[in-house]
Enzyme design. Structure first.
Site, PDB file in Angstrom:
ATOM      1  N   TYR A   1       1.679   9.497  59.746  1.00  0.00           N
ATOM      2  CA  TYR A   1       0.584   8.807  58.458  1.00  0.00           C
ATOM      3  C   TYR A   1       1.667   8.011  57.271  1.00  0.00           C
ATOM      4  CZ  TYR A   1      -0.870   9.021  53.734  1.00  0.00           C
ATOM      5  OH  TYR A   1      -1.011   8.590  52.344  1.00  0.00           O
TER       6      TYR A   1
ATOM      7  N   ASN B   1       2.376  12.248  44.474  1.00  0.00           N
ATOM      8  CA  ASN B   1       1.633  13.584  44.663  1.00  0.00           C
ATOM      9  C   ASN B   1       0.493  13.221  43.714  1.00  0.00           C
ATOM     10  OD1 ASN B   1       2.738  15.303  46.755  1.00  0.00           O
ATOM     11  ND2 ASN B   1       4.429  15.226  45.907  1.00  0.00           N
TER      12      ASN B   1
END
Length: 399
Positions: free
Chosen positions: A118, A147
């Protein structure tokens, strides 16, 4: 301005698009210099012909499209690099050198636990965008998101905060292996504000020291300036305090622009219908009712008092406690008399002209409903929570 948003149905895309709509429709006047004519929403169910038309006309592109949870790792490169390539090729096809923003990830650093397929696919996308900027002269804004959290974020997908909020709101267990793990978190509204800054050409730039964002005016990357570093244990502790609020009525201490404020808003967005409303304890007698509404540890509590026609309530005084009485419906009389004095202070109050009346320490006080037919409704604030062991409340009639 015509704006293209790819990945428009995703978490970031939905929040951005809905904010852009409020500006386009004149409902949001916080950005007076922004004039939005069209918002082109492109997602997985859109057609190549739509992408063609949008790329031809766009004045700014937010590329939020990407793959987070594919069935196999090969889809990372296809979804994150492949679509980016298609997007840029389409812009080049029409000679459109408008500014282009790329949503990348801190995982593109490929350092430590971020060394993954990823992360490599995100890094490839970044390199592609930077090369495109050099080739065409277009302004390229590459953001490495930490995040993310906030309303409309999908639980049990790629956000621990979304999962924790959803599970807490639905009385489901939380799985935490190490509560001391620290996350860098970016709140969706802070991110959208930065994206609006980018639209206005005042984006924030940065470089990276490993995985640490370092804001600087000439950095190759871009970043939202406000993030929060919080441990998993701290997140869970806050959520537990939010969950019990309907029972205790105590609001946690929430500072302006704090992580707690943003987390509480996020948590509330996951509440099921049956928890969106909760009962309050009404203390009812022949005189009316008294109901505590909300409490705080440091700033007292708010209650509502309902007095039936002709009823007098109160007739007591306090050493240190002070209160505000605010009549919001009906017509009444508030009386106060200093202990040891015969002088009575009279305050006529009405819901037709709402005002706050201090209940003075050392003064016995009451409130009288002057109506023969209507209830008197009074909102009351006390500077401290009621303590049955030390009530600081002493009966004495005003007259």
């Amino acid at each position: 301005m015509k704006i293209l948003v790819t990945g428009a149905n995703g978490f970031v895309g939905k929040n951005l698009v809905e904010t852009l709509k409020t500006i386009r429709d004149g409902k949001n006047r916080t950005r007076p210099s922004l004039s939005i004519e069209e918002i082109y929403c492109y997602d997985i169910d859109s057609t190549p012909e739509e992408l063609d038309a949008y790329c031809k006309q766009a004045d700014f592109v937010f590329n939020l499209a990407g793959v987070n949870r594919p069935q196999n790792t090969e889809e990372f490169m296809q979804g994150n690099f492949g679509f980016a390539s298609t997007l840029l090729d389409t812009l080049k096809k029409y000679g459109n050198t408008c500014p282009v923003m790329l949503s990348s990830s801190i995982q593109a650093t490929c350092i430590g636990r971020y060394d993954s397929e990823y992360g490599r696919s995100k890094k490839a996308g970044e390199d592609l965008f930077f090369a495109y900027g050099e080739e065409t002269g277009a302004k390229v804004l590459v953001y490495r998101f930490p995040n993310l959290f906030g309303k409309w974020c999908r639980p049990n997908y790629n956000s621990a905060v979304a999962t924790f909020c959803h599970n807490t709101a639905h009385d489901l267990p939380l799985t935490i292996n190490d509560p001391s793990i620290q996350l860098e978190l970016l709140y969706i509204d802070d991110l959208v504000e930065e994206m609006l800054d980018a639209l206005e050409g005042v984006e924030h730039h940065c470089i990276f020291d490993g995985i640490t964002t370092v804001l600087c005016a000439d950095g190759a990357f871009c970043a939202a300036p406000t993030t929060h570093k919080v441990t998993l244990g701290e997140i869970v502790s806050l959520l537990e305090s939010f969950k019990v609020q309907p029972q205790t009525l105590v609001m946690p201490e929430i500072a302006h622009d704090s992580f707690a404020k943003k987390l509480y808003s996020t948590y509330l967005s996951y509440l099921p219908k049956e928890k969106a409303a909760f009962p309050l304890n009404m203390n009812v007698d022949e005189r009316g009712s008294f109901t505590e509404l909300i409490k705080t540890a440091a700033h007292g509590q708010v209650s509502v008092n309902i007095s039936k026609p002709g009823i007098t309530k109160g007739q007591h005084w306090h050493h240190t406690k002070w209160e505000f009485f605010m009549v919001v419906s009906g017509k009444g009389l508030i009386q106060q008399r200093k202990i040891g004095s015969d002088e009575v202070l009279n305050f006529e109050v009405s819901g037709e002209k709402i005002e706050a009346v201090h209940m003075l320490p050392g003064y016995t006080h009451n409130i009288i409903n002057l109506s023969d037919t209507d209830d008197l409704v009074t909102v009351m604030w006390a500077n401290e929570l009621f303590d049955p062991a030390h009530p600081d409340t002493f009966f004495e009639p005003v007259e």
